[in-house]
Design a protein around this motif. Structure first.
Motif, short mmCIF file in Angstrom:
data_model
loop_
_atom_site.label_atom_id
_atom_site.label_comp_id
_atom_site.label_asym_id
_atom_site.label_seq_id
_atom_site.Cartn_x
_atom_site.Cartn_y
_atom_site.Cartn_z
N THR A 33 43.64 50.66 45.68
CA THR A 33 42.24 51.05 45.48
C THR A 33 41.92 51.08 43.99
N LEU A 34 40.68 50.73 43.65
CA LEU A 34 40.22 50.79 42.26
C LEU A 34 39.16 51.87 42.14
N VAL A 35 39.22 52.63 41.05
CA VAL A 35 38.22 53.66 40.78
C VAL A 35 37.58 53.32 39.44
N GLN A 90 46.22 51.45 34.41
CA GLN A 90 44.94 51.02 33.80
C GLN A 90 45.26 50.13 32.60
N PHE A 91 44.64 48.94 32.53
CA PHE A 91 44.93 47.97 31.47
C PHE A 91 43.76 47.87 30.49
N ASN A 92 44.07 47.56 29.23
CA ASN A 92 43.03 47.42 28.21
C ASN A 92 43.15 46.09 27.48
N ALA A 96 34.65 54.00 44.05
CA ALA A 96 36.00 53.51 44.39
C ALA A 96 35.89 52.50 45.52
N PHE A 97 36.70 51.44 45.42
CA PHE A 97 36.67 50.38 46.43
C PHE A 97 38.03 49.71 46.47
N MET A 98 38.27 48.93 47.55
CA MET A 98 39.56 48.29 47.73
C MET A 98 39.72 47.13 46.76
N ASP A 99 40.91 46.98 46.20
CA ASP A 99 41.25 45.80 45.39
C ASP A 99 41.41 44.61 46.34
N VAL A 100 40.74 43.51 46.04
CA VAL A 100 40.79 42.35 46.95
C VAL A 100 42.13 41.60 46.89
N MET A 101 42.89 41.83 45.83
CA MET A 101 44.22 41.21 45.72
C MET A 101 45.25 42.33 45.56
N PRO A 102 45.46 43.08 46.63
CA PRO A 102 46.25 44.31 46.51
C PRO A 102 47.71 44.05 46.18
N ASN A 146 29.92 41.34 34.29
CA ASN A 146 31.29 41.33 34.84
C ASN A 146 31.24 41.70 36.33
N ILE A 147 32.30 41.36 37.05
CA ILE A 147 32.26 41.45 38.52
C ILE A 147 32.12 42.89 39.02
N PHE A 148 32.65 43.85 38.29
CA PHE A 148 32.53 45.24 38.76
C PHE A 148 31.12 45.78 38.49
N ALA A 149 30.47 45.31 37.43
CA ALA A 149 29.06 45.67 37.19
C ALA A 149 28.21 45.13 38.34
N LYS A 150 28.55 43.93 38.82
CA LYS A 150 27.81 43.35 39.95
C LYS A 150 28.04 44.15 41.23
N ILE A 151 29.27 44.63 41.42
CA ILE A 151 29.54 45.49 42.59
C ILE A 151 28.72 46.77 42.47
N LEU A 152 28.69 47.37 41.28
CA LEU A 152 27.92 48.60 41.07
C LEU A 152 26.43 48.39 41.38
N GLY A 211 46.58 43.50 27.07
CA GLY A 211 47.14 44.62 27.84
C GLY A 211 47.22 44.34 29.32
N GLY A 212 46.80 43.12 29.73
CA GLY A 212 46.88 42.77 31.14
C GLY A 212 45.56 42.88 31.89
N GLN A 213 44.47 43.21 31.18
CA GLN A 213 43.17 43.38 31.84
C GLN A 213 42.55 42.03 32.14
N THR A 214 41.97 41.90 33.34
CA THR A 214 41.28 40.66 33.72
C THR A 214 39.82 40.89 34.04
N VAL A 215 39.44 42.11 34.41
CA VAL A 215 38.04 42.45 34.66
C VAL A 215 37.66 43.51 33.62
N PHE A 216 36.61 43.19 32.83
CA PHE A 216 36.35 44.00 31.65
C PHE A 216 35.26 45.06 31.87
N ARG A 219 53.17 41.42 43.36
CA ARG A 219 52.71 40.80 42.11
C ARG A 219 51.23 41.09 41.87
N HIS A 220 50.86 41.32 40.60
CA HIS A 220 49.46 41.53 40.23
C HIS A 220 48.70 40.23 40.50
N GLU A 221 47.59 40.32 41.24
CA GLU A 221 46.77 39.17 41.61
C GLU A 221 47.59 38.14 42.40
N GLY A 222 48.37 38.65 43.36
CA GLY A 222 49.23 37.79 44.17
C GLY A 222 48.48 36.94 45.17
P1 AMP Z 1 43.02 44.28 35.81
O1 AMP Z 1 41.76 43.93 35.05
O2 AMP Z 1 44.17 43.37 35.44
O3 AMP Z 1 43.38 45.72 35.73
O4 AMP Z 1 42.79 43.99 37.34
C1 AMP Z 1 41.57 43.71 37.92
C2 AMP Z 1 41.75 43.91 39.39
O5 AMP Z 1 40.52 43.67 40.01
C3 AMP Z 1 42.78 42.99 40.04
O6 AMP Z 1 43.76 43.79 40.69
C4 AMP Z 1 41.97 42.17 41.03
O7 AMP Z 1 42.69 41.93 42.21
C5 AMP Z 1 40.77 43.04 41.26
N1 AMP Z 1 39.53 42.36 41.61
C6 AMP Z 1 39.01 41.26 41.05
N2 AMP Z 1 37.83 40.95 41.63
C7 AMP Z 1 37.60 41.90 42.56
C8 AMP Z 1 36.56 42.14 43.49
N3 AMP Z 1 35.49 41.34 43.59
N4 AMP Z 1 36.66 43.21 44.31
C9 AMP Z 1 37.73 44.04 44.24
N5 AMP Z 1 38.75 43.86 43.38
C10 AMP Z 1 38.70 42.81 42.56
#
Ligand code: AMP
Length: 143
Positions: free
Chosen positions: A45-47, A91-93, A33-39, A10-16, A97-102, A119-122
């Motif tokens: 910020t995401l932790v 935080q989504f599950n 912790a890092f900035m959300d790319v679609m704020p 998953n993309i956050f594992a790749k960031i780690l 529950g609205g989660q897109t990155v697992f 909007r989320h992912e605007g």
């Molecule tokens: P969610 O899983 O719905 O809680 O949201 C996942 C969040 O991760 C969204 O707000 C995205 O904008 C954000 N996101 C997705 N890919 C990246 C990335 N490569 N770097 C930072 N944030 C990301």
């Protein structure tokens, strides 16, 4: 009911692992912790915990404790850096529950009186702007 395993690609594992870039603001032995790319607002910020977990339900309690401490630390810095009136922390599950990155993550968004959440992912933010926001939060963490 779905019971899905953690995906180490998953993309956050790749960031780690440092395989893809992120605007990092804070790191310790257990969390990043890092900035959300679609704020959903400036300073979003995401932790995340470093230990693999899809979400709240499969996370190790010790990892959750470390995550909570980092969320508080980062939230204080985000609020100070943006001179925010408040914060929304969420935080989504799972997809339902609205989660897109697992990989478990907690959103920290500065809030201002009378200003709605975007909007989320605007849309993708300008990387230069995100770099500047990360710098502001890092500076607030050092105070
Ligand atoms: P969610 O899983 O719905 O809680 O949201 C996942 C969040 O991760 C969204 O707000 C995205 O904008 C954000 N996101 C997705 N890919 C990246 C990335 N490569 N770097 C930072 N944030 C990301």
């Amino acid at each position: 009911m779905t019971d899905t395993a953690y995906d180490p690609d998953n993309i956050f594992a790749k960031i780690l692992r440092g395989e893809i870039p992120a605007h990092r603001v804070y790191e310790d032995a257990d969390t990043l912790a890092f900035m959300d790319v679609m704020p959903q607002g400036p300073g979003h910020t995401l932790v995340i915990p470093k230990a693999p977990a899809r979400g709240l339900l499969d996370a190790d309690p010790a990892s959750l404790a470390a995550l909570a401490a980092s969320v508080q630390r980062v939230a204080r810095a985000v609020k100070a850096a943006f001179e925010a009136d408040g914060l929304t922390v969420f935080q989504f599950n799972e997809a339902a529950g609205g989660q897109t990155v697992f990989h478990l993550h907690v959103h920290v968004v500065p809030r201002f009186d009378g200003v709605p959440l975007q909007r989320h992912e605007g849309g993708m933010a300008d990387p230069t702007v995100l770099a500047g926001h990360a710098e502001r939060i890092r500076a607030a963490l050092e105070v």
